[in-house]
Scaffold this motif. Sequence first.
Motif, PDB file in Angstrom:
ATOM      1  N   ILE A  22       0.835  -1.195   0.000  1.00  0.00           N
ATOM      2  CA  ILE A  22       0.000   0.000   0.000  1.00  0.00           C
ATOM      3  C   ILE A  22       0.876   1.253   0.000  1.00  0.00           C
ATOM      4  CG2 ILE A  22      -1.631   1.351   1.373  1.00  0.00           C
ATOM      5  CD1 ILE A  22      -2.759  -1.371   2.353  1.00  0.00           C
ATOM      6  N   GLY A  23       1.880   1.271   0.894  1.00  0.00           N
ATOM      7  CA  GLY A  23       2.771   2.424   0.948  1.00  0.00           C
ATOM      8  C   GLY A  23       3.547   2.624  -0.335  1.00  0.00           C
ATOM      9  N   LEU A  24       4.013   1.519  -0.936  1.00  0.00           N
ATOM     10  CA  LEU A  24       4.790   1.601  -2.168  1.00  0.00           C
ATOM     11  C   LEU A  24       3.932   2.098  -3.321  1.00  0.00           C
ATOM     12  CD1 LEU A  24       7.357   1.043  -3.825  1.00  0.00           C
ATOM     13  CD2 LEU A  24       6.582  -1.330  -4.075  1.00  0.00           C
ATOM     14  N   ARG A  25       2.776   1.506  -3.511  1.00  0.00           N
ATOM     15  CA  ARG A  25       1.907   1.852  -4.646  1.00  0.00           C
ATOM     16  C   ARG A  25       1.406   3.288  -4.524  1.00  0.00           C
ATOM     17  NH1 ARG A  25      -1.138  -0.482  -9.109  1.00  0.00           N
ATOM     18  NH2 ARG A  25      -2.479   1.220  -9.740  1.00  0.00           N
ATOM     19  N   GLU A  26       0.766   3.605  -3.402  1.00  0.00           N
ATOM     20  CA  GLU A  26       0.216   4.946  -3.228  1.00  0.00           C
ATOM     21  C   GLU A  26       1.325   5.986  -3.131  1.00  0.00           C
ATOM     22  OE1 GLU A  26      -2.896   5.825  -3.251  1.00  0.00           O
ATOM     23  OE2 GLU A  26      -3.972   3.929  -3.086  1.00  0.00           O
ATOM     24  N   GLY A  27       2.422   5.613  -2.441  1.00  0.00           N
ATOM     25  CA  GLY A  27       3.539   6.545  -2.298  1.00  0.00           C
ATOM     26  C   GLY A  27       4.186   6.875  -3.623  1.00  0.00           C
ATOM     27  N   LEU A  28       4.309   5.876  -4.498  1.00  0.00           N
ATOM     28  CA  LEU A  28       4.925   6.132  -5.798  1.00  0.00           C
ATOM     29  C   LEU A  28       4.022   7.008  -6.662  1.00  0.00           C
ATOM     30  CD1 LEU A  28       7.349   5.690  -7.569  1.00  0.00           C
ATOM     31  CD2 LEU A  28       6.287   3.628  -8.475  1.00  0.00           C
ATOM     32  N   GLU A  29       2.725   6.815  -6.578  1.00  0.00           N
ATOM     33  CA  GLU A  29       1.828   7.689  -7.328  1.00  0.00           C
ATOM     34  C   GLU A  29       2.004   9.140  -6.891  1.00  0.00           C
ATOM     35  OE1 GLU A  29      -2.261   6.604  -7.734  1.00  0.00           O
ATOM     36  OE2 GLU A  29      -1.825   4.466  -7.730  1.00  0.00           O
ATOM     37  N   ALA A  30       2.015   9.359  -5.565  1.00  0.00           N
ATOM     38  CA  ALA A  30       2.192  10.724  -5.055  1.00  0.00           C
ATOM     39  C   ALA A  30       3.567  11.261  -5.414  1.00  0.00           C
ATOM     40  CB  ALA A  30       1.987  10.742  -3.538  1.00  0.00           C
ATOM     41  N   THR A  31       4.596  10.413  -5.326  1.00  0.00           N
ATOM     42  CA  THR A  31       5.951  10.849  -5.648  1.00  0.00           C
ATOM     43  C   THR A  31       6.085  11.211  -7.118  1.00  0.00           C
ATOM     44  OG1 THR A  31       6.823   9.397  -3.911  1.00  0.00           O
ATOM     45  CG2 THR A  31       8.381  10.205  -5.547  1.00  0.00           C
ATOM     46  N   LEU A  32       5.447  10.443  -7.985  1.00  0.00           N
ATOM     47  CA  LEU A  32       5.467  10.761  -9.412  1.00  0.00           C
ATOM     48  C   LEU A  32       4.808  12.109  -9.685  1.00  0.00           C
ATOM     49  CD1 LEU A  32       4.615   7.306 -11.026  1.00  0.00           C
ATOM     50  CD2 LEU A  32       6.793   8.513 -11.116  1.00  0.00           C
ATOM     51  N   VAL A  33       3.707  12.356  -8.995  1.00  0.00           N
ATOM     52  CA  VAL A  33       3.022  13.638  -9.160  1.00  0.00           C
ATOM     53  C   VAL A  33       3.953  14.784  -8.773  1.00  0.00           C
ATOM     54  CG1 VAL A  33       1.173  15.090  -8.253  1.00  0.00           C
ATOM     55  CG2 VAL A  33       0.692  12.729  -8.885  1.00  0.00           C
ATOM     56  N   VAL A  34       4.593  14.658  -7.605  1.00  0.00           N
ATOM     57  CA  VAL A  34       5.484  15.713  -7.128  1.00  0.00           C
ATOM     58  C   VAL A  34       6.682  15.876  -8.056  1.00  0.00           C
ATOM     59  CG1 VAL A  34       6.989  16.441  -5.228  1.00  0.00           C
ATOM     60  CG2 VAL A  34       4.769  15.401  -4.741  1.00  0.00           C
ATOM     61  N   ILE A  57       5.602  -0.415  10.301  1.00  0.00           N
ATOM     62  CA  ILE A  57       6.931  -0.591   9.698  1.00  0.00           C
ATOM     63  C   ILE A  57       6.784  -0.844   8.204  1.00  0.00           C
ATOM     64  CG2 ILE A  57       8.973  -2.079   9.635  1.00  0.00           C
ATOM     65  CD1 ILE A  57       8.564  -2.567  12.628  1.00  0.00           C
ATOM     66  N   GLY A  58       5.817  -1.674   7.829  1.00  0.00           N
ATOM     67  CA  GLY A  58       5.610  -2.007   6.422  1.00  0.00           C
ATOM     68  C   GLY A  58       5.271  -0.790   5.589  1.00  0.00           C
ATOM     69  N   ILE A  59       4.318   0.039   6.057  1.00  0.00           N
ATOM     70  CA  ILE A  59       3.924   1.189   5.256  1.00  0.00           C
ATOM     71  C   ILE A  59       5.030   2.233   5.217  1.00  0.00           C
ATOM     72  CG2 ILE A  59       2.798   2.546   7.072  1.00  0.00           C
ATOM     73  CD1 ILE A  59       0.575   3.133   4.964  1.00  0.00           C
ATOM     74  N   ALA A  60       5.796   2.356   6.315  1.00  0.00           N
ATOM     75  CA  ALA A  60       6.923   3.296   6.326  1.00  0.00           C
ATOM     76  C   ALA A  60       7.983   2.876   5.311  1.00  0.00           C
ATOM     77  CB  ALA A  60       7.522   3.379   7.720  1.00  0.00           C
ATOM     78  N   LEU A  61       8.301   1.579   5.280  1.00  0.00           N
ATOM     79  CA  LEU A  61       9.277   1.086   4.306  1.00  0.00           C
ATOM     80  C   LEU A  61       8.764   1.267   2.874  1.00  0.00           C
ATOM     81  CD1 LEU A  61      10.499  -2.202   6.044  1.00  0.00           C
ATOM     82  CD2 LEU A  61      11.744  -0.045   5.813  1.00  0.00           C
ATOM     83  N   GLY A  62       7.467   1.036   2.670  1.00  0.00           N
ATOM     84  CA  GLY A  62       6.888   1.222   1.345  1.00  0.00           C
ATOM     85  C   GLY A  62       6.979   2.668   0.885  1.00  0.00           C
ATOM     86  N   LEU A  63       6.682   3.604   1.777  1.00  0.00           N
ATOM     87  CA  LEU A  63       6.760   5.017   1.431  1.00  0.00           C
ATOM     88  C   LEU A  63       8.194   5.447   1.154  1.00  0.00           C
ATOM     89  CD1 LEU A  63       4.198   6.479   3.999  1.00  0.00           C
ATOM     90  CD2 LEU A  63       3.905   6.301   1.527  1.00  0.00           C
ATOM     91  N   LEU A  64       9.138   4.951   1.968  1.00  0.00           N
ATOM     92  CA  LEU A  64      10.550   5.286   1.742  1.00  0.00           C
ATOM     93  C   LEU A  64      11.034   4.739   0.400  1.00  0.00           C
ATOM     94  CD1 LEU A  64      12.053   4.709   5.313  1.00  0.00           C
ATOM     95  CD2 LEU A  64      11.702   6.895   4.134  1.00  0.00           C
ATOM     96  N   THR A  65      10.620   3.509   0.073  1.00  0.00           N
ATOM     97  CA  THR A  65      10.980   2.934  -1.230  1.00  0.00           C
ATOM     98  C   THR A  65      10.400   3.761  -2.365  1.00  0.00           C
ATOM     99  OG1 THR A  65      10.982   0.720  -0.233  1.00  0.00           O
ATOM    100  CG2 THR A  65      10.947   0.845  -2.637  1.00  0.00           C
ATOM    101  N   ALA A  66       9.156   4.211  -2.206  1.00  0.00           N
ATOM    102  CA  ALA A  66       8.513   5.026  -3.234  1.00  0.00           C
ATOM    103  C   ALA A  66       9.242   6.349  -3.433  1.00  0.00           C
ATOM    104  CB  ALA A  66       7.049   5.280  -2.851  1.00  0.00           C
ATOM    105  N   VAL A  67       9.650   6.970  -2.322  1.00  0.00           N
ATOM    106  CA  VAL A  67      10.387   8.236  -2.420  1.00  0.00           C
ATOM    107  C   VAL A  67      11.723   8.024  -3.128  1.00  0.00           C
ATOM    108  CG1 VAL A  67      11.563  10.022  -1.082  1.00  0.00           C
ATOM    109  CG2 VAL A  67       9.267   9.280  -0.429  1.00  0.00           C
ATOM    110  N   ALA A  68      12.407   6.926  -2.786  1.00  0.00           N
ATOM    111  CA  ALA A  68      13.693   6.639  -3.426  1.00  0.00           C
ATOM    112  C   ALA A  68      13.518   6.392  -4.921  1.00  0.00           C
ATOM    113  CB  ALA A  68      14.344   5.428  -2.759  1.00  0.00           C
ATOM    114  N   LEU A  69      12.486   5.621  -5.296  1.00  0.00           N
ATOM    115  CA  LEU A  69      12.220   5.370  -6.714  1.00  0.00           C
ATOM    116  C   LEU A  69      11.848   6.659  -7.436  1.00  0.00           C
ATOM    117  CD1 LEU A  69      10.198   2.024  -6.615  1.00  0.00           C
ATOM    118  CD2 LEU A  69      12.471   2.369  -7.594  1.00  0.00           C
ATOM    119  N   GLY A  70      11.013   7.469  -6.790  1.00  0.00           N
ATOM    120  CA  GLY A  70      10.606   8.725  -7.404  1.00  0.00           C
ATOM    121  C   GLY A  70      11.783   9.662  -7.618  1.00  0.00           C
ATOM    122  N   TYR A  71      12.678   9.734  -6.645  1.00  0.00           N
ATOM    123  CA  TYR A  71      13.865  10.581  -6.797  1.00  0.00           C
ATOM    124  C   TYR A  71      14.780  10.036  -7.887  1.00  0.00           C
ATOM    125  CZ  TYR A  71      18.120  13.142  -5.707  1.00  0.00           C
ATOM    126  OH  TYR A  71      19.234  13.934  -5.796  1.00  0.00           O
TER     127      TYR A  71
END
Length: 274
Positions: free
Chosen positions: A7-19, A150-164
């Motif tokens: 959930i964190g990875l998918r939603e986080g990457l969408e938001a990161t792509l937008v930004v 922990i899972g959603i935090a790791l997913g969001l961090l992964t999404a931010v790293a991929l987005g960057y």
Amino acid sequence: MFASYLIGLREGLEATLVVSVLVAFLVKSDRRDKLPHVWVGVLTAVALSVGFGAVLTFTAAQLGFQQRELFEAITSLLAVVFVTWMIFWMRRAARALSGELRGKLSEALALGSLAVVIMAFLAVAREGLETALLFFASVQGATASSQPLIGIALGLLTAVALGYGLYRSAVRVNLTRFFTWTGLLLILVAGGIFKYGVHDLQEAGVLPGLNTYAFDISAILPADSWYGALLSGMLNITPQPSVLETIAWAAYVIPSLYFFLRPSRTQLAPAHAA
């Protein structure tokens, strides 16, 4: 934990792509002076999403048993609606997302700084609110409260790293393939959330048949085993589901997978012409 990570990875990457699209557009347009306004909108959206998650958690904690089960059932069903819409919307609009955002930002720049803040806020707030609702619904009944966090935090961090990495052109990710595979997994996760929502409605007394089991596979899928906990946490697969839970899971997952995997009309058009 894996479901929360997804959930964190998918939603986080969408938001990161937008930004990243907004930031790249401003940098290439030599409008770096508007970058702080984008970050104000992004941080405000993040704060709203966290606050929304806190309100959901606080509200559930203040209710009695039946009221809490009914509240959790409603949030679960809402989460299924939102995640289903998000999966199919992204499947259809992913290729045009960048151009659409650039067009909206161009209009916002013409209106002024406040419009840029609002545009960035709205672009991220939708993803953030969906994440909070979906996360709240997915962790109901979790035995270890820290693992989903922990899972959603790791997913969001992964999404931010991929987005960057995508922004810096250091990472090449096939986004169509990424959203296809994560969409398939999220359909299974959403099916489990829908099943759990039906279970909550049964516990709240809204639906009958709580103790009418469709099957019992406790002997081969013990609830206290590591693989039983894994399947329960990821997909809400339990050894003793009720008949209504099983029907609800199948009624959601089978049509959703069919329509998601069915080739779109734009893909069929060239073959038909040939």
